[in-house]
Scaffold this motif. Structure first.
Motif, short mmCIF file in Angstrom:
data_model
loop_
_atom_site.label_atom_id
_atom_site.label_comp_id
_atom_site.label_asym_id
_atom_site.label_seq_id
_atom_site.Cartn_x
_atom_site.Cartn_y
_atom_site.Cartn_z
N THR A 121 -30.08 5.70 11.88
CA THR A 121 -30.95 4.33 12.20
C THR A 121 -29.58 3.33 12.24
O THR A 121 -29.37 2.64 13.16
CB THR A 121 -32.12 3.67 11.66
OG1 THR A 121 -33.23 4.99 11.69
CG2 THR A 121 -32.54 2.55 11.99
N GLY A 164 -39.34 -1.12 7.10
CA GLY A 164 -40.48 -2.23 6.68
C GLY A 164 -40.63 -1.98 5.33
O GLY A 164 -40.48 -3.10 4.38
N ASP A 189 -40.77 7.71 9.18
CA ASP A 189 -40.50 7.12 10.55
C ASP A 189 -39.60 6.04 9.94
O ASP A 189 -39.89 5.51 9.05
CB ASP A 189 -41.61 7.19 11.35
CG ASP A 189 -42.58 5.84 10.69
OD1 ASP A 189 -42.57 4.84 11.01
OD2 ASP A 189 -43.45 6.34 10.00
N ASP A 190 -38.85 5.49 10.95
CA ASP A 190 -37.88 4.42 11.02
C ASP A 190 -38.67 3.15 10.66
O ASP A 190 -38.31 2.17 9.77
CB ASP A 190 -37.27 3.98 12.49
CG ASP A 190 -36.26 5.33 12.56
OD1 ASP A 190 -36.05 6.01 11.67
OD2 ASP A 190 -35.73 5.32 13.61
N GLU A 191 -39.75 2.92 11.18
CA GLU A 191 -40.86 1.66 11.20
C GLU A 191 -40.94 1.60 9.64
O GLU A 191 -41.04 0.53 8.90
CB GLU A 191 -41.75 1.69 12.07
CG GLU A 191 -42.62 0.29 11.83
CD GLU A 191 -43.88 0.44 12.85
OE1 GLU A 191 -44.66 -0.71 12.88
OE2 GLU A 191 -43.95 1.27 13.65
N SER A 192 -41.74 2.58 8.99
CA SER A 192 -42.00 2.52 7.78
C SER A 192 -41.00 2.50 6.81
O SER A 192 -41.01 1.63 5.68
CB SER A 192 -42.73 4.14 7.56
OG SER A 192 -43.99 4.23 8.39
#
Length: 221
Positions: free
Chosen positions: A145, A101, A95-98
């Motif tokens: 993204t 990050g 996912d984008d957050e992982s």
């Protein structure tokens, strides 16, 4: 009489995953490689830091979702305390957050657990050599993204970039790995690496994720 073949330099690797059923077989399989020594297996980020502090380590193969200290925090801490150690993320999550990050924390590679043994070994070797390797699924998510969030279109690149360096940056922006760039431009992977090193130095690009962003902002993709 032929010259003796030089043995490849062995890479010292820490495998980090909170599940023993994943961690132990992975460590065993990687240990079969001719140039990899798995020197420690860690169940969380704090154990990674302890393992790295106790001896020379080249690469950490890092899971993200772990107790006590997760992989992103451990990656950030390694960047501060042991910047010579490369981190390759190996996780279920894309996912984008992982992804953002982990890359922001300093991870040099990002693979999902669908990656095969040879893909993981190639990523470890690349990370130890200062290169970045991203899983194709991760590349696609990152591209999507960055395209959505890119704040400046048409941002200038350094004037001293050669036409070939611009071509390489364009292809990085399209998500091609070094091998794909080499095939597209009919040059060797070693030449691609040279162009990338020169490009990154001239443009102040930190890593492959940053290169994707710069390519999009410059209107190359």
């Amino acid at each position: 009489m032929s010259e003796p073949t030089e043995k490849p330099q062995r890479l010292r690797v820490v495998v980090a995953d909170d599940q023993a059923a994943v961690r132990e077989p992975l460590a065993a399989v990687l240990g079969l490689s001719e140039d990899i020594d798995v020197v420690a297996a860690a169940a969380d980020g704090s154990e990674v830091l302890t393992a790295v502090a106790s001896g020379l380590v080249n690469v950490v193969l890092m899971d993200l979702r772990m107790p006590v200290m997760d992989g992103i925090e451990a990656t950030r801490r390694l960047g501060e305390e042991h910047p010579e150690v490369a981190v390759v993320v190996l996780t279920t999550f894309a996912d984008d957050e992982s992804i953002l990050g982990a890359l922001s924390a300093g991870a040099r590679g990002y693979l999902t657990k669908n990656a095969g043994r040879q893909d993981i070994i190639r990523a470890i070797r690349a990370a130890a050599a200062g290169q970045s390797v991203l899983d194709r699924e991760v590349q696609d998510r990152l591209l999507a993204t960055v395209r959505t969030k890119a704040p400046v279109v048409g941002q200038a690149l350094p004037e001293d970039l050669t036409p070939r360096e611009r071509e390489v940056l364009t292809l990085i922006g399209r998500g091609l790995p070094n091998r794909g760039i080499a095939e597209k431009l009919f040059i060797s992977e070693a030449t691609v690496k040279t162009h990338i090193n020169n490009l990154f130095a001239k443009a102040g690009i930190r890593d492959r994720a940053d290169a994707v962003r710069r390519a999009i902002e410059a209107g190359l993709t």
